[in-house]
Design a protein around this motif. Structure first.
Motif, short mmCIF file in Angstrom:
data_model
loop_
_atom_site.label_atom_id
_atom_site.label_comp_id
_atom_site.label_asym_id
_atom_site.label_seq_id
_atom_site.Cartn_x
_atom_site.Cartn_y
_atom_site.Cartn_z
N GLY A 46 0.80 -1.22 0.00
CA GLY A 46 0.00 0.00 0.00
C GLY A 46 0.83 1.26 0.00
N ARG A 47 2.00 1.21 -0.63
CA ARG A 47 2.86 2.40 -0.71
C ARG A 47 3.76 2.28 -1.92
N ARG A 48 4.29 3.42 -2.35
CA ARG A 48 5.17 3.46 -3.50
C ARG A 48 6.57 2.97 -3.14
N LEU A 49 7.18 2.29 -4.08
CA LEU A 49 8.60 1.96 -3.96
C LEU A 49 9.43 3.17 -4.35
N GLN A 50 10.54 3.34 -3.67
CA GLN A 50 11.53 4.30 -4.13
C GLN A 50 12.14 3.74 -5.43
N PRO A 51 12.79 4.57 -6.25
CA PRO A 51 13.34 4.08 -7.52
C PRO A 51 14.23 2.84 -7.34
N VAL A 52 14.04 1.89 -8.24
CA VAL A 52 14.79 0.63 -8.20
C VAL A 52 15.58 0.48 -9.50
N GLN A 53 16.89 0.29 -9.38
CA GLN A 53 17.74 -0.02 -10.53
C GLN A 53 18.09 -1.50 -10.45
N ILE A 54 17.64 -2.28 -11.43
CA ILE A 54 17.92 -3.71 -11.47
C ILE A 54 19.04 -3.96 -12.47
N THR A 55 20.07 -4.67 -12.03
CA THR A 55 21.19 -5.00 -12.91
C THR A 55 21.37 -6.50 -12.96
N LEU A 56 21.30 -7.06 -14.17
CA LEU A 56 21.57 -8.48 -14.35
C LEU A 56 23.07 -8.66 -14.57
N THR A 57 23.65 -9.56 -13.80
CA THR A 57 25.11 -9.73 -13.83
C THR A 57 25.44 -11.15 -13.40
N THR A 58 26.63 -11.37 -12.91
CA THR A 58 27.07 -12.67 -12.40
C THR A 58 27.32 -12.55 -10.90
N ALA A 59 27.72 -13.65 -10.28
CA ALA A 59 28.03 -13.60 -8.85
C ALA A 59 29.15 -12.60 -8.57
N ASP A 60 30.20 -12.65 -9.39
CA ASP A 60 31.29 -11.68 -9.21
C ASP A 60 30.80 -10.26 -9.43
N GLY A 61 29.90 -10.09 -10.40
CA GLY A 61 29.35 -8.77 -10.66
C GLY A 61 28.55 -8.24 -9.48
N ILE A 62 27.78 -9.12 -8.83
CA ILE A 62 27.04 -8.71 -7.63
C ILE A 62 28.01 -8.19 -6.58
N ALA A 63 29.08 -8.94 -6.33
CA ALA A 63 30.05 -8.53 -5.32
C ALA A 63 30.68 -7.19 -5.67
N GLU A 64 31.10 -7.07 -6.92
CA GLU A 64 31.77 -5.84 -7.37
C GLU A 64 30.85 -4.63 -7.25
N LEU A 65 29.63 -4.75 -7.77
CA LEU A 65 28.73 -3.60 -7.80
C LEU A 65 28.19 -3.26 -6.42
N ALA A 66 27.94 -4.28 -5.61
CA ALA A 66 27.45 -4.01 -4.25
C ALA A 66 28.53 -3.32 -3.43
N CYS A 67 29.76 -3.79 -3.52
CA CYS A 67 30.85 -3.14 -2.78
C CYS A 67 31.06 -1.71 -3.27
N ARG A 68 31.02 -1.52 -4.58
CA ARG A 68 31.21 -0.18 -5.13
C ARG A 68 30.18 0.79 -4.54
N ALA A 69 28.94 0.34 -4.42
CA ALA A 69 27.89 1.19 -3.88
C ALA A 69 28.08 1.42 -2.38
N GLU A 70 28.32 0.36 -1.65
CA GLU A 70 28.38 0.48 -0.19
C GLU A 70 29.62 1.23 0.27
N TYR A 71 30.72 1.14 -0.48
CA TYR A 71 31.92 1.87 -0.09
C TYR A 71 31.73 3.38 -0.20
N GLN A 72 30.74 3.81 -0.95
CA GLN A 72 30.49 5.25 -1.04
C GLN A 72 29.96 5.82 0.28
N PHE A 73 29.47 4.95 1.14
CA PHE A 73 29.02 5.41 2.45
C PHE A 73 30.18 5.49 3.45
N ALA A 74 31.35 5.03 3.03
CA ALA A 74 32.54 5.09 3.89
C ALA A 74 33.75 5.45 3.04
N PRO A 75 33.78 6.66 2.48
CA PRO A 75 34.87 7.02 1.55
C PRO A 75 36.25 7.02 2.19
#
Length: 200
Positions: A46-75
């Motif tokens: 019963g509520r809107r989702l915030q914008p979602v970016q879906i990326t199809l990749t591989t297991a290594d790609g998940i690790a790489e992209l997730a770390c790249r995003a999360e490291y921006q919170f701890a530069p």
């Protein structure tokens, strides 16, 4: 290339990152099903989702992209610790079908799907995986969750400590979120599959 719903529907974009050859059918299917799945999740909560970016990749790609995003919170995190974190993430992602993290550039989320996972080989599995991960997208958009997860990430990275009880509460919340997503995925997937147009 990306696909996005209209102005008054969920904002969902779908793209690919180093997913290799032979999985174009999965990309096309996810592009078709993701907006419908997002709408189904929105109707459930019963509520809107915030914008979602879906990326199809591989297991290594998940690790790489997730770390790249999360490291921006701890530069301030040193490069050596980032490299160690990426190695750990690659080990953890080996059996993952999907993963969701906060988008550091917006209030939305980033969903990564492993096109090589067993669950991503058949339409029912793809829809169930997308539904599960979209529940996580909703969870991460709930009041106060974004700030809590950023604080916990910085705590885990060792750059800014949380109180022990707050860190434990966050970890319990993540476990609760996982149980909620597993509890909802099948019913949501059935709704999505029932609403899909029949093949010509």
């Amino acid at each position: 290339m990306s696909a996005q719903m209209g102005l008054f529907g969920p904002s969902v974009r779908v793209s690919a990152h180093r997913m290799g050859w032979g999985r174009g059918d999965v990309l096309r299917f996810v592009r078709n099903v993701a907006p419908l799945a997002a709408k189904t999740v929105e109707q459930h909560f019963g509520r809107r989702l915030q914008p979602v970016q879906i990326t199809l990749t591989t297991a290594d790609g998940i690790a790489e992209l997730a770390c790249r995003a999360e490291y921006q919170f701890a530069p301030e995190l040193p490069a050596r610790e980032k490299a160690d974190g990426l190695r750990l993430a690659r080990r953890n992602a080996k059996d993952a079908a999907g993963h969701v993290v906060l988008d550091p550039r917006s209030r939305g989320t980033l969903m990564f799907l492993n096109v090589r996972a067993d669950a991503m080989r058949v339409p029912d599995g793809i829809v169930t995986t997308v539904a599960h991960e979209l529940v996580h997208c909703d969870q991460l958009g709930r009041r106060g969750i974004r700030e809590l997860l950023i604080a916990h990430a910085r705590h885990e990275f060792g750059v800014e400590a949380m109180a022990a009880q707050d860190a434990l509460a966050c970890e319990r919340m993540v476990d609760d979120h996982e149980r909620e997503a597993y509890g909802l995925e099948d019913a949501l997937a059935r709704q999505v599959l029932a609403a899909l147009p029949s093949p010509a």
